[in-house]
Design a protein around this motif. Structure first.
Motif, PDB file in Angstrom:
ATOM      1  N   GLY A 124       7.364  42.683 -34.888  1.00 38.49           N
ATOM      2  CA  GLY A 124       8.170  43.419 -33.922  1.00 38.49           C
ATOM      3  C   GLY A 124       7.802  44.876 -33.760  1.00 38.49           C
ATOM      4  N   ASN A 125       6.607  45.276 -34.249  1.00 37.13           N
ATOM      5  CA  ASN A 125       6.148  46.651 -34.072  1.00 37.13           C
ATOM      6  C   ASN A 125       5.228  46.740 -32.858  1.00 37.13           C
ATOM      7  N   PRO A 126       5.217  47.889 -32.146  1.00 37.45           N
ATOM      8  CA  PRO A 126       4.376  47.993 -30.954  1.00 37.45           C
ATOM      9  C   PRO A 126       2.915  47.685 -31.266  1.00 37.45           C
ATOM     10  N   LEU A 127       2.330  46.796 -30.483  1.00 37.99           N
ATOM     11  CA  LEU A 127       0.932  46.417 -30.631  1.00 37.99           C
ATOM     12  C   LEU A 127       0.107  47.000 -29.494  1.00 37.99           C
ATOM     13  N   ASN A 128       0.553  46.782 -28.264  1.00 42.25           N
ATOM     14  CA  ASN A 128      -0.056  47.385 -27.079  1.00 42.25           C
ATOM     15  C   ASN A 128       1.066  48.092 -26.326  1.00 42.25           C
ATOM     16  N   ALA A 129       1.033  49.412 -26.353  1.00 45.19           N
ATOM     17  CA  ALA A 129       2.150  50.205 -25.830  1.00 45.19           C
ATOM     18  C   ALA A 129       1.991  50.563 -24.357  1.00 45.19           C
ATOM     19  N   ARG A 130       0.980  50.032 -23.693  1.00 45.48           N
ATOM     20  CA  ARG A 130       0.764  50.371 -22.287  1.00 45.48           C
ATOM     21  C   ARG A 130       1.929  49.900 -21.426  1.00 45.48           C
ATOM     22  N   LYS A 131       2.073  50.507 -20.255  1.00 45.33           N
ATOM     23  CA  LYS A 131       3.155  50.191 -19.327  1.00 45.33           C
ATOM     24  C   LYS A 131       2.550  49.491 -18.107  1.00 45.33           C
ATOM     25  N   GLN A 132       2.392  48.188 -18.239  1.00 47.94           N
ATOM     26  CA  GLN A 132       1.894  47.363 -17.135  1.00 47.94           C
ATOM     27  C   GLN A 132       3.067  47.135 -16.168  1.00 47.94           C
ATOM     28  N   ILE A 133       2.926  47.488 -14.910  1.00 46.95           N
ATOM     29  CA  ILE A 133       4.061  47.409 -13.977  1.00 46.95           C
ATOM     30  C   ILE A 133       4.518  45.962 -13.807  1.00 46.95           C
ATOM     31  N   TYR A 134       3.611  45.024 -13.872  1.00 45.72           N
ATOM     32  CA  TYR A 134       3.973  43.603 -13.865  1.00 45.72           C
ATOM     33  C   TYR A 134       4.968  43.312 -14.989  1.00 45.72           C
ATOM     34  N   GLY A 135       4.704  43.827 -16.183  1.00 42.76           N
ATOM     35  CA  GLY A 135       5.607  43.616 -17.315  1.00 42.76           C
ATOM     36  C   GLY A 135       6.932  44.336 -17.145  1.00 42.76           C
ATOM     37  N   GLN A 136       6.898  45.552 -16.605  1.00 44.67           N
ATOM     38  CA  GLN A 136       8.157  46.277 -16.361  1.00 44.67           C
ATOM     39  C   GLN A 136       9.030  45.495 -15.379  1.00 44.67           C
ATOM     40  N   ALA A 137       8.379  44.896 -14.385  1.00 43.70           N
ATOM     41  CA  ALA A 137       9.116  44.113 -13.388  1.00 43.70           C
ATOM     42  C   ALA A 137       9.799  42.912 -14.030  1.00 43.70           C
ATOM     43  N   PHE A 138       9.093  42.199 -14.909  1.00 45.35           N
ATOM     44  CA  PHE A 138       9.719  41.044 -15.538  1.00 45.35           C
ATOM     45  C   PHE A 138      10.834  41.453 -16.492  1.00 45.35           C
ATOM     46  N   CYS A 139      10.676  42.585 -17.144  1.00 46.56           N
ATOM     47  CA  CYS A 139      11.745  43.094 -17.992  1.00 46.56           C
ATOM     48  C   CYS A 139      12.990  43.382 -17.144  1.00 46.56           C
ATOM     49  N   LEU A 140      12.795  44.038 -16.005  1.00 51.68           N
ATOM     50  CA  LEU A 140      13.895  44.308 -15.074  1.00 51.68           C
ATOM     51  C   LEU A 140      14.524  43.004 -14.575  1.00 51.68           C
ATOM     52  N   TYR A 141      13.689  42.047 -14.271  1.00 51.73           N
ATOM     53  CA  TYR A 141      14.145  40.740 -13.770  1.00 51.73           C
ATOM     54  C   TYR A 141      15.054  40.046 -14.793  1.00 51.73           C
ATOM     55  N   GLY A 142      14.617  40.032 -16.049  1.00 46.79           N
ATOM     56  CA  GLY A 142      15.424  39.408 -17.089  1.00 46.79           C
ATOM     57  C   GLY A 142      16.729  40.143 -17.331  1.00 46.79           C
ATOM     58  N   LEU A 143      16.670  41.476 -17.377  1.00 46.37           N
ATOM     59  CA  LEU A 143      17.881  42.266 -17.610  1.00 46.37           C
ATOM     60  C   LEU A 143      18.897  42.087 -16.484  1.00 46.37           C
ATOM     61  N   SER A 144      18.435  42.074 -15.246  1.00 50.93           N
ATOM     62  CA  SER A 144      19.370  41.926 -14.127  1.00 50.93           C
ATOM     63  C   SER A 144      19.999  40.535 -14.123  1.00 50.93           C
ATOM     64  N   GLU A 145      19.240  39.513 -14.533  1.00 57.40           N
ATOM     65  CA  GLU A 145      19.828  38.171 -14.593  1.00 57.40           C
ATOM     66  C   GLU A 145      20.830  38.066 -15.737  1.00 57.40           C
ATOM     67  N   PHE A 146      20.542  38.737 -16.854  1.00 58.76           N
ATOM     68  CA  PHE A 146      21.507  38.749 -17.959  1.00 58.76           C
ATOM     69  C   PHE A 146      22.790  39.451 -17.523  1.00 58.76           C
ATOM     70  N   TYR A 147      22.660  40.511 -16.753  1.00 55.30           N
ATOM     71  CA  TYR A 147      23.861  41.163 -16.222  1.00 55.30           C
ATOM     72  C   TYR A 147      24.631  40.233 -15.304  1.00 55.30           C
ATOM     73  N   ARG A 148      23.945  39.508 -14.460  1.00 52.01           N
ATOM     74  CA  ARG A 148      24.622  38.567 -13.570  1.00 52.01           C
ATOM     75  C   ARG A 148      25.379  37.496 -14.364  1.00 52.01           C
ATOM     76  N   ALA A 149      24.806  37.123 -15.503  1.00 50.32           N
ATOM     77  CA  ALA A 149      25.431  36.076 -16.325  1.00 50.32           C
ATOM     78  C   ALA A 149      26.595  36.599 -17.151  1.00 50.32           C
ATOM     79  N   THR A 150      26.524  37.855 -17.599  1.00 47.03           N
ATOM     80  CA  THR A 150      27.488  38.350 -18.588  1.00 47.03           C
ATOM     81  C   THR A 150      28.310  39.539 -18.130  1.00 47.03           C
TER      82      THR A 150
END
Length: 418
Positions: free
Chosen positions: A104-130
């Motif tokens: 669970g320690n940072p391995l690749n700390a780059r900010k790939q916008i594709y990854g930021q988008a999926f993180c946002l996608y998951g968080l917004s769906e969790f908000y919709r659920a909870t």
């Protein structure tokens, strides 16, 4: 197959997929989820943990909970949510790390916008659920970070990648197979998907405008003018840099673009009542035009994707300058199930219904291991499983196939008035 039969089959398939991920992927010793499960269902507890995998697990089980209200699904979604907040989010520079080591320690700390988008996608769906307020706050923070660092104000669209502290790296690629270019179809498609999901719970004016901008970018730059296949890589000025055709991305885009156009068709938000009435009337016209235009594009893109169909109902992976890549990966079949069904709903032409059902039949016949719950990565031209590929991993996630089940169940329930 009848709509009722299709619904019943996919309801069972959804349970099968989710049960697999619940059984094989939680990491009881190091937290979060195992980074890799091989083709023989053997977990690798030493594998790196990817942002895309964790975010897609978060989205999948949040969406499954919204569908069924199962406490077991909510528990998995919460596990993904808490691990993402504790480990993946970068509290110093903002955004989310691309990968962690198994502990669970940072391995690749780059900010790939594709990854930021999926993180946002998951968080917004969790908000919709909870309705968890922190989930929405973190999703909005990601949106603002993407807009601050990645949005191209002059040419529109989004730059691909950044270092941990939001500088541009020399290597922008999402994976080794990609071109090292400033902009890509794949990143834009999934920023659009994530923004549309966030808009469902946070109808912000700037967010709405950026969704409109993305739809314009696809229309003007990414969708081909002749065949309607999508270009994959572009320069900063939107000059094409790839001749490869990705049939899976074509059919996925065909329905995600339409979903985005329909998601933002609500009323304009202004403070002045008189101006709001004028703006709402204009927006209603603009929305109708946008939806009509996007539906027409959706059918054209679906037709382009259908050129990659084989006689067995499966969708080939890609075609590049050397010819057809004779593999059928799991995710284009899942997207074909939705995209062809969407084309049937738009057009009423039964050929699209048959293509959706045939895609599912292909999955059931060739991508499911005997007695297995999760799909193989893919099959070769002779239908034998591709060797050495994961059942779960950095890129093999429950998102495409579970989403196909959930989306088709929702659409058929609405069609049948259930």
């Amino acid at each position: 197959m009848t709509p009722t039969g299709y619904r019943e089959a996919l309801a069972k398939e959804l349970q099968s997929i989710l049960q697999y991920w619940m059984a094989y992927t939680p990491d009881p010793r190091q937290g979060g989820f195992i980074g890799r499960v091989d083709e023989n269902d053997r977990p690798d507890p030493t594998a790196p943990k990817g942002l895309v995998l964790n975010s897609r697990i978060l989205w999948t089980f949040s969406a499954a909970y919204l569908h069924s209200a199962s406490g077991a699904y909510l528990s998995v979604a919460r596990r993904a949510y808490e691990y993402l907040l504790a480990r993946f989010l970068d509290r110093e520079y903002g955004g989310a790390f691309w990968s962690l080591d198994a502990s669970g320690n940072p391995l690749n700390a780059r900010k790939q916008i594709y990854g930021q988008a999926f993180c946002l996608y998951g968080l917004s769906e969790f908000y919709r659920a909870t309705r968890e307020p922190t989930a929405l706050k973190e999703a909005i923070d990601l949106f603002r970070l993407i807009e601050t660092h990645s949005f191209d104000h002059r040419r529109k669209g989004y730059y691909e990648a950044f270092t941990r502290d939001w500088q541009q790296p020399d290597d922008l690629r999402l994976s080794e197979k990609d071109a090292n270019e400033q902009k890509s179809m794949n990143t834009h498609l999934h920023v659009l998907e994530a923004y549309s999901n966030l808009y469902k719970c946070w109808p912000d004016d700037l967010l709405r405008q950026r969704i409109c901008d993305l739809l314009e970018v696809f229309d003007r730059h990414i969708i081909g003018k002749n065949s309607a296949s999508l270009g994959l890589f572009f320069t900063e000025d939107w000059e094409p840099r790839s001749a490869t055709i990705s049939y899976g991305h074509d059919i996925e885009a065909s329905w995600l673009l339409q979903e985005a156009a329909e998601t933002i068709s609500g009323k304009a938000q202004t403070l002045d009542d008189k101006q709001q009435t004028i703006d709402n009337a204009k927006q209603t016209i603009d929305d109708k035009d946008r939806i009509d235009r996007t539906r027409s594009l959706s059918l054209r893109i679906a037709a382009a994707a259908a050129e990659g169909l084989d006689t067995d109902g499966g969708l080939w992976y890609e075609k590049d300058e050397g010819g057809l890549i004779a593999q059928k990966h799991w995710w284009p079949q899942a997207e074909g199930m939705i995209g062809f069904l969407n084309a049937w709903q738009i057009s009423g032409d039964d050929v699209w219904w048959q293509r959706s059902v045939m895609a599912w039949s292909f999955v059931r016949q060739y991508l499911k291991a005997p007695g297995g719950k999760e799909w193989y990565w893919g099959v070769l031209a002779d239908h034998t499983p591709m060797p050495g590929q994961d059942k779960a991993g950095f890129w093999k996630c429950p998102y495409h196939n579970s989403r196909a089940c959930l989306e088709i169940l929702r659409r058929l329930q609405e069609c049948q008035g259930v």
